[in-house]
Design a protein around this motif. Structure first.
Motif, mmCIF file in Angstrom:
data_model
loop_
_atom_site.group_PDB
_atom_site.id
_atom_site.type_symbol
_atom_site.label_atom_id
_atom_site.label_comp_id
_atom_site.label_asym_id
_atom_site.label_seq_id
_atom_site.Cartn_x
_atom_site.Cartn_y
_atom_site.Cartn_z
ATOM 1 N N ASP A 1 -6.513 -0.130 -4.689
ATOM 2 C CA ASP A 1 -5.315 -1.221 -3.107
ATOM 3 C C ASP A 1 -6.540 -2.682 -2.347
ATOM 4 O O ASP A 1 -7.328 -1.757 -2.096
ATOM 5 C CB ASP A 1 -5.453 -0.093 -2.495
ATOM 6 N N GLU A 2 -6.215 -3.330 -3.502
ATOM 7 C CA GLU A 2 -7.129 -4.894 -2.842
ATOM 8 C C GLU A 2 -7.962 -4.090 -2.533
ATOM 9 O O GLU A 2 -8.877 -4.465 -1.724
ATOM 10 C CB GLU A 2 -6.828 -4.969 -0.778
ATOM 11 N N SER B 1 0.998 -0.900 -0.337
ATOM 12 C CA SER B 1 -0.259 -0.132 0.272
ATOM 13 C C SER B 1 0.884 1.005 0.366
ATOM 14 O O SER B 1 0.455 2.235 -0.502
ATOM 15 C CB SER B 1 -1.253 -0.419 0.858
#
Ligand SMILES: Nc1ncnc2c1ncn2[C@@H]1O[C@H](COP(=O)(O)OP(=O)(O)O)[C@@H](O)[C@H]1O
Ligand SMILES: [Mg+2]
Lengths: 278, 361
Positions: free
Chosen positions: B158-159, B43
């Motif tokens: 991001d995920e 991240s």
């Protein structure tokens, strides 16, 4: 006893207790209102629970007098400037404390609370001296500034709590979507903190409207009194104009009442925001 | 569209460095997955590319521009956060229109573009709703929609799928991949799930503790992991590792564990004869037979885990344990003896430094 009956009984007791409590809270207001309507028959003993000849004379006297309107205007000035100062400053301060987590901001977050531990009486004398030297003594602006310094820490903390609850990603998303940092704050974060902002504005206004201690200390001439200070002058050396004083008191409580009614929705949402996870 | 070039990127929070000299090039139109265990700096790196974190050292280029000192809004990127970061006080339509409005796109074009994207993502009937009136999957789509309306140079994810249930995740995986094939926008996709990375990406970056461990095609990572970490991270069930020694010489090389489990080793590894090494072998690369034959090693079945299409077997020989996977049905019962043979071409050896030992050609 059946459970149903028991539950009902508990409910009844509960309601009775609540009513009794409400009555205790409400009675002084009723008494104030009744006395204001009473007129000259107020000096009877035992006092009437209901005004003998209800009339609006005392209100008329107070409103058309040449002092109460000036004090009201002064109160309104102090209340709205305190509210404005607190809102504008705490929006920025609270945002910084919420979003920039450095040693310095952590230090200030703590020390802001510390100022709340000092009673006003303790600093009012130095404040008096300082304001005199600054030429702010006996001016309403002085009262507003002094009071703002007392209310600001609370409103900053309050608003910081609101900002803390808004995920920082929403703001970062706005920055990616085309806002500057400041733009993201004003377009996205601040609108989401609106309930908090309303609470801060109301808090500032009511604190300003109610203020007695600082206003009494930092002003001298009658033209610079606020209503709370003026109210005490009904209590003369030899006589007390109860009905007029109560009429002025009723007028005094009105703005707070209206303000609360108007913003109740936000207040409840604001106060509940802490406990609700979306 | 643009390539993203990261050179010697460093990030430190105070005295702790969380990203150490990472360099990689994401080519124009590529879909790159950034994968690694939680806390490895994925991240952080993505947020640095987005401009949300300051850069401690190194350089980031998007297209032809060095963006180190550029504000996020000027980088022409779109991002989807793990929690979607939808604007809660805006409708779906206004959420998607917001980036266009901020970039001063004419009103009629905004209408058109939002309607178009809503159509692609199946959001047309939800345009008037607020985020809290949507399911998790729908919110995820809105976040995707808000990213794609802009037609940015780069997508940063991001995920984005980690908050969805398993079934929906698999569905969205395919949808995002399809979307990428259609839009061909350079994409960097962060995930901690190696299956997600393997199935979606053109190229995978494996990270650990702020270091780039390997950067390559999914199958390259699977076939020739650069080190033990990548070997263990990629593939499911995970690769088996056995400590032991390579003995003998050309023509009769064997790998022997301390407890005496012995496998034949191909001649191309003659250079490591006599060395202590770690053998890595994937569960799907172990052949199992019910009867002994030449070169096969007997071992006891201790647990059987059938999934229907295949079954995993936990095999034990003294202290040595292996997992093997066999497709279809088989009737090896727990407690019985089977004969195994690691596929010679799919054996991996790792030295004491955990780096892969490259066999002679
Ligand atoms: N604001 C911060 N301050 C200090 N350390 C941080 C901060 N943000 C992240 N880290 C640290 O940086 C490392 C990488 O974090 P992150 O990039 O979020 O990992 P990942 O996304 O791979 O799970 C972690 O060890 C984390 O604790
Ligand atoms: Mg992360």
């Amino acid at each position: 006893m059946s459970t149903l009956f028991k539950n009902r009984l508990i409910n009844l007791v509960w309601i009775a207790v609540t009513l009794a409590f409400a009555a205790v809270v409400f009675f002084p207001y009723y008494w104030m209102f009744a006395s204001a309507l009473e007129g000259s028959s107020i000096y009877q003993f035992p006092p009437n629970l209901w005004p003998a000849e209800p009339n609006l004379d005392s209100f008329w006297t107070v409103i058309t007098g040449n002092q109460v309107p000036v004090w009201m205007k002064n109160s309104f000035f102090v209340a709205s400037t305190v509210s404005l100062f607190c809102a504008v400053i705490s929006i920025n301060g609270a945002y910084a404390l919420s979003r920039f987590k450095t040693g310095a901001t952590r230090f200030f977050t703590g020390i802001i609370l510390f100022t709340q531990m000092l009673p006003a009486a303790l600093i009012v004398v130095p404040l008096f001296v300082i304001f005199q030297q600054l030429g702010l003594y006996d001016s309403l602006t002085g009262v507003s500034i002094a009071l703002t310094s007392f209310i600001l820490p609370v409103s900053t903390w309050l608003l910081k709590g609101f900002f803390d609850q808004i995920p920082v990603e929403i703001e970062q998303q706005a920055m990616i979507d085309g806002c500057s940092r400041l733009g993201a704050f004003y377009r996205v974060t601040l609108p989401l903190a609106l309930p908090g902002l309303v609470v801060v504005i109301v808090l500032g206004f009511i604190a300003g409207w109610d203020e007695f201690f600082l206003a009494r200390t930092l002003t001298a001439s009658q033209d610079n009194w606020v209503l709370a200070v003026g109210l005490t002058s009904f209590q003369g050396e030899y006589t007390i104009e109860w009905n007029e004083m109560m009429a002025a008191a009723v007028i005094f409580t009105m703005p707070a009442l209206f303000f609360f009614m108007f913003v109740q929705r936000y207040l409840v949402a604001g106060l509940a925001a802490g406990g609700v996870k979306d | 569209m643009a390539q993203v070039k990261v050179s010697d990127l460093k990030k430190a929070y105070g005295a702790t460095e969380v990203l150490h000299n990472v360099s990689l090039v994401v080519e124009d139109g590529q879909f790159v997955a950034l994968v690694g265990p939680s806390g490895c700096g994925k991240s952080t790196m993505l947020r640095m590319i987005a401009g949300l974190e300051s850069i401690t050292g190194g350089e980031i280029e998007i297209g032809d521009d060095v963006v180190n000192d550029m504000q996020p809004k000027d980088r022409d990127i779109a991002m989807v956060f793990q929690n979607y970061a939808l604007y809660p006080n805006k409708t779906v339509k206004n959420n998607m229109a917001f980036p266009l409005r901020m970039n001063r796109v004419p009103r009629d074009q905004i209408e058109k573009k939002v309607a178009e994207v809503a159509e692609i993502l199946g959001l047309t009937e939800y345009l008037g709703r607020y985020p809290k009136q949507l399911s998790g999957g729908q919110r995820q789509r809105v976040a995707m929609g808000r990213a794609i309306v802009r037609d940015p140079k780069v997508f940063l994810f991001d995920e984005p799928l980690s908050n969805l249930d398993a079934k929906l995740r698999v569905k969205m995986r395919a949808e995002i991949k399809e979307l990428h094939q259609r839009l061909k926008t350079t994409t960097i996709f962060v995930t901690h799930d190696q299956v997600e990375a393997m199935t979606m990406a053109d190229k995978i970056v494996v990270m650990r503790d702020g270091n780039l461990e390997q950067f390559g095609d999914p199958l390259e990572l699977y076939d020739s992991p650069a080190n033990k970490f990548v070997a263990s991270f990629i593939g499911s069930p995970a690769m088996n590792f056995l400590e032991g020694k390579v003995e003998g010489k050309k023509g009769g090389l064997t790998f022997v564990t301390a407890a005496g489990l012995t496998f034949p080793v191909p001649d191309k590894y003659a250079a490591i004869a006599g060395q202590s090494v770690t053998l890595g072998i994937r569960p799907e690369h172990i052949e199992m037979e019910g009867e002994g034959s030449d070169g096969a090693v007997p071992i006891t079945v201790s647990v059987v885990e059938p999934t229907g299409s295949e079954a995993a077997f936990v095999l034990r020989s003294g202290p040595d344990e292996l997992v093997a996977v066999k497709r279809g049905r088989s009737n090896f019962a727990p407690g019985s003896t089977v004969w195994i043979r690691p596929e010679p071409d799919n054996m991996h050896f790792f030295g004491a430094d955990e780096q892969a030992i490259v066999p002679a050609a």
